[in-house]
Design an enzyme around this catalytic site. Structure first.
Site, short mmCIF file in Angstrom:
data_model
loop_
_atom_site.label_atom_id
_atom_site.label_comp_id
_atom_site.label_asym_id
_atom_site.label_seq_id
_atom_site.Cartn_x
_atom_site.Cartn_y
_atom_site.Cartn_z
N CYS A 1 0.84 -1.19 0.00
CA CYS A 1 0.00 0.00 0.00
C CYS A 1 0.88 1.25 0.00
O CYS A 1 2.08 1.17 0.24
CB CYS A 1 -0.91 0.01 1.22
SG CYS A 1 -1.92 -1.49 1.39
N ARG B 1 1.57 1.39 -6.00
CA ARG B 1 1.71 0.50 -4.85
C ARG B 1 0.39 -0.16 -4.47
O ARG B 1 0.36 -1.05 -3.61
CB ARG B 1 2.25 1.27 -3.64
CG ARG B 1 3.64 1.85 -3.85
CD ARG B 1 4.10 2.58 -2.60
NE ARG B 1 4.38 1.66 -1.52
CZ ARG B 1 5.56 1.14 -1.26
NH1 ARG B 1 6.59 1.45 -2.01
NH2 ARG B 1 5.73 0.31 -0.25
N TRP C 1 -3.71 -1.80 -1.52
CA TRP C 1 -3.71 -3.10 -2.18
C TRP C 1 -4.27 -4.06 -1.15
O TRP C 1 -3.66 -4.30 -0.11
CB TRP C 1 -2.30 -3.48 -2.59
CG TRP C 1 -2.23 -4.71 -3.44
CD1 TRP C 1 -2.38 -4.78 -4.80
CD2 TRP C 1 -1.96 -6.05 -2.99
NE1 TRP C 1 -2.23 -6.09 -5.22
CE2 TRP C 1 -1.97 -6.88 -4.14
CE3 TRP C 1 -1.71 -6.62 -1.74
CZ2 TRP C 1 -1.75 -8.25 -4.07
CZ3 TRP C 1 -1.50 -7.99 -1.67
CH2 TRP C 1 -1.51 -8.78 -2.82
N ASN D 1 0.59 0.17 6.08
CA ASN D 1 1.08 -0.75 5.05
C ASN D 1 1.73 -1.92 5.76
O ASN D 1 2.54 -1.72 6.66
CB ASN D 1 2.10 -0.04 4.14
CG ASN D 1 2.69 -0.96 3.10
OD1 ASN D 1 2.09 -1.97 2.74
ND2 ASN D 1 3.88 -0.63 2.62
N GLY D 2 1.36 -3.14 5.35
CA GLY D 2 1.92 -4.32 6.00
C GLY D 2 0.82 -5.29 6.39
O GLY D 2 -0.34 -5.16 5.99
N GLU E 1 11.05 -14.18 -18.87
CA GLU E 1 10.71 -12.79 -18.61
C GLU E 1 9.67 -12.29 -19.62
O GLU E 1 8.74 -11.55 -19.26
CB GLU E 1 11.97 -11.93 -18.67
CG GLU E 1 11.76 -10.43 -18.52
CD GLU E 1 11.16 -10.02 -17.18
OE1 GLU E 1 10.78 -8.83 -17.06
OE2 GLU E 1 11.08 -10.86 -16.26
N LYS F 1 5.96 -10.81 -18.61
CA LYS F 1 5.46 -9.49 -19.00
C LYS F 1 4.09 -9.59 -19.62
O LYS F 1 3.19 -8.79 -19.34
CB LYS F 1 6.44 -8.81 -20.00
CG LYS F 1 7.75 -8.37 -19.39
CD LYS F 1 7.65 -7.11 -18.57
CE LYS F 1 7.61 -7.29 -17.10
NZ LYS F 1 8.55 -8.07 -16.39
N GLU G 1 1.48 -10.42 -16.93
CA GLU G 1 1.26 -9.34 -15.97
C GLU G 1 0.29 -8.29 -16.49
O GLU G 1 -0.58 -7.82 -15.75
CB GLU G 1 2.59 -8.65 -15.65
CG GLU G 1 3.49 -9.42 -14.70
CD GLU G 1 4.77 -8.67 -14.43
OE1 GLU G 1 5.16 -8.57 -13.25
OE2 GLU G 1 5.41 -8.19 -15.40
N HIS H 1 8.92 -32.01 -24.44
CA HIS H 1 8.63 -32.84 -23.27
C HIS H 1 7.35 -32.40 -22.57
O HIS H 1 7.28 -32.34 -21.34
CB HIS H 1 9.82 -32.81 -22.31
CG HIS H 1 11.07 -33.34 -22.91
ND1 HIS H 1 11.37 -34.68 -23.00
CD2 HIS H 1 12.11 -32.70 -23.51
CE1 HIS H 1 12.53 -34.85 -23.60
NE2 HIS H 1 13.00 -33.65 -23.92
N LYS I 1 3.44 -2.63 -7.31
CA LYS I 1 4.84 -2.53 -7.69
C LYS I 1 5.78 -3.14 -6.67
O LYS I 1 6.70 -3.87 -7.01
CB LYS I 1 5.19 -1.04 -7.89
CG LYS I 1 6.61 -0.79 -8.38
CD LYS I 1 6.81 -1.31 -9.78
CE LYS I 1 8.17 -0.98 -10.32
NZ LYS I 1 8.41 -1.60 -11.63
#
Length: 622
Positions: free
Chosen positions: A2, A27, A75, A101-102, A495, A499, A502, A518, A617
């Protein structure tokens, strides 16, 4: 995850709070709110679900006044996004307001105890428990209204009593109705900074909200509590009492966190990569010794020479960069490297010896799992080094040494320039360890020249943007993608798939190209494109064979190839050309079209590129 802001001074607090929350929206963007203490001495609270724009519109209709205030963008962890679960939360009979936040791990037992005391709860959050707990501690004290004369010590004692009962992590900013001239801020495991202005002070989760308001900041450490008034800042440590606080200079401007004419932050940050790569190399290439040089090792070359093993740990994109580093260091330095998910390493008990170095890789420097893994390795006596982007972050403070990426602020939730900066820095570390061990002077000089040419190669790669946009529009309707590469480009395939997942919400998987046979080849059909990374290298012919296997089963192929590659161009449905570079630097160049492909597909599908659903983020909770 947050975002927290706070203000005290001569301005209308709400003006800064909204500006600061906009800069922290990456955030968390499930809900947002602000609280001020009005000139009449009462709380004015406005909060709503959704983005900051919705909060700003509500404040335009119903302004809140006051020269002290706190704000929050959320968040969601405990409780779904809703107006009632949004922060700030009030404690007692509106005696105080809290943003947090936490995660408080023992909030259920605390809540039951407080309910037994007669407290009622409106929200499902752990934060409301903090507010009511502080109020409970406050009611047990007889605090004078003119407490400023004794430097708020009794108020600090109340907050510390409450904090001592919390298990978990927190970044907190607290207002008290009876004392409208002070903000109490506290930190354990969630970042907080204090900005120092002229007869005003600011509080925030990170430095980005402070750009343009002040260039002087103080980073709070774990177990520290700040008493913030308009003209004074006092920092108190849980065990040491009042402590000296170092004032740092903010190293970026407000313009650095603006979009600069781009449609999205992510696109801006993709195009900033030539400059960010130049920045990470600046002053770190030593032509006289044909090596790289770093001021942050805090270990002698003799100590580093005895290292016989490296562990790299990180999460998400940073973990992928670590995989690139594994290939680079083992190739150039012949030094064994293991790459561990931080979330797994923190709970594992791997065998370690006296000559193992641990590198923690993170953009924010606050990633909860990476920090916990780092602390576990420190407890076991391993030298620890950090690779991060944010100056003054927790990991930067807690490692034995380390290196900043110097990539500048990265606002887009999907990391781009941090990844290429991490890969570049790891290549320089590979050169450093290689020169310590077996690389000749001539070989070192060749690598330096290749590194120096890298920013221009990235600029050339960015020229594919328009072509990639056309390819993205062709395949934007597809719901499954495969990304395939080998050796140095296997991590890049991972990566690229990340992307796409996301920001476009398309299912995508990255694999070593040979592993496709496989199992994953069962997914291939006309609606499942395969993105092949096919720059020239030692396994080029093998990957061409893998491409032909996909084509034989009717799967469309997008190939990323070196300029002038006629063989792959004849086989693939769509081709993206990049400049040829040495294999150990290929991930920095091949990832560019993959970033652009994910971006343009997300735009074509109408997704919110900079604020993808369910993500934030900086992941500061486990």
């Amino acid at each position: 995850m947050c975002g927290i802001v706070g203000y005290i001074g001569p301005r209308e607090a709400a003006d800064f709070l909204v500006t600061g929350l906009r800069r922290l929206e990456y955030r968390g963007y499930d809900s947002a709110g602000v609280a001020t203490i009005t000139p009449e001495g009462e709380f004015a609270v406005v909060k709503t679900t959704g983005r900051i724009d919705r909060l700003a519109a509500q404040l335009a209709q119903t302004p809140v006044h006051g020269h002290i205030g706190i704000g929050h963008t959320r968040w969601a962890t405990h409780g779904a996004p809703s107006d009632v679960n949004a922060h700030p939360h009030l404690g007692g009979d509106a005696a105080l307001a809290v943003v947090h936040n936490g995660v408080i791990e023992n909030f259920e037992s605390l809540k039951q105890r407080l309910q037994a005391e007669g407290y009622s709860f409106r929200s499902a959050t752990d934060t409301e428990v903090i507010a009511q707990l502080i109020d409970s501690c406050l009611k047990r004290q007889e605090l004078a209204a003119d407490m400023a004369a004794v430097d708020y010590q009794p108020l600090v004692a109340v907050v510390r009593e409450a904090l001592s009962q919390l298990q978990g992590t927190y970044g907190l900013a607290i207002l008290f109705r009876r004392w409208p001239e002070v903000i109490i801020a506290a930190r354990l495991g969630s970042p907080l900074v204090v900005g120092i202005g002229s007869d005003e002070h600011f509080v925030a989760s990170d430095a980005s909200p402070l750009a343009g308001f002040t260039d002087k900041i103080v980073y709070l450490a774990d177990h520290e509590l700040a008493v913030v008034t308009a003209d004074n800042l006092r920092v108190i440590h849980r065990d040491q009492g009042c402590v000296h606080h170092d004032v740092h200079v903010l190293d970026f401007q407000a313009g650095d966190i603006a979009k600069g004419g781009y449609a999205h932050y992510m696109l801006k940050e993709i195009f900033e990569q030539p400059e960010s790569i130049e920045n990470v190399m600046r002053g770190r290439l030593d032509h006289d010794a044909a090596t790289s040089k770093f001021g942050g090792f805090n270990l002698t070359p003799q100590q580093l020479r005895t290292a016989n093993r490296i562990i790299m740990t990180g999460c998400g994109t940073s973990w992928h960069a670590g995989l690139v580093g594994e290939y680079q260091i083992e190739s150039l330095a012949r030094l064994p490297v293991e790459v561990e998910y931080a979330s797994e390493l923190r709970y594992r008990n791997p065998p370690l010896d006296n000559n193992t170095l641990v590198f923690a890789i993170t953009q924010s420097g606050e990633t909860a799992d990476t920090l916990a893994a780092l602390r576990e390795m420190k407890r076991k006596g391993c030298p620890t080094l950090g690779i991060c982007n944010v100056v003054g972050s927790t990991i930067a403070q807690e490692t034995d040494g380390g290196f900043y990426l110097r990539a500048g602020p990265e606002v887009g939730v999907a990391s781009t320039k941090a990844f290429t900066s991490q890969c570049t820095l790891l290549a320089m570390l590979a050169l450093y360890f290689g020169r310590l061990r077996h690389l000749s002077f001539a070989a070192g000089m060749r690598i330096i020249e290749q590194l120096k040419a890298l920013p221009e190669h990235v600029r050339e790669s960015l020229a594919c943007n328009d072509q990639v946009q056309r390819i993205a529009e062709k395949y934007a309707h597809c719901n499954n993608f495969l990304y395939l590469g080998r050796q140095f480009n296997f991590p890049t395939a991972l990566e690229g798939a990340l992307k796409l997942k996301e920001i476009s919400y398309i299912h995508a998987e990255g694999y070593p190209a040979a592993e496709m046979k496989h199992g994953p080849i069962a997914l291939v059909d006309a609606q499942t494109p395969s993105v092949f990374l096919l720059p020239h290298g030692q396994v080029y012919g093998k990957v061409i064979s893998n491409l032909q296997e996909i084509k034989a089963r009717g799967g469309p192929v997008i190939a990323v190839v070196c300029r002038g590659d006629d063989e792959a161009s004849k086989l693939a449905d769509d081709v993206i050309e990049i400049p040829a570079v040495e294999e150990f630097l290929q991930p920095v160049v091949t990832v560019i079209p993959l970033q652009l492909l994910a971006y343009h597909i997300a735009v074509a599908r109408g997704c919110d590129v900079d604020k993808p659903r369910n993500l934030a983020k900086s992941v500061t909770v486990e």
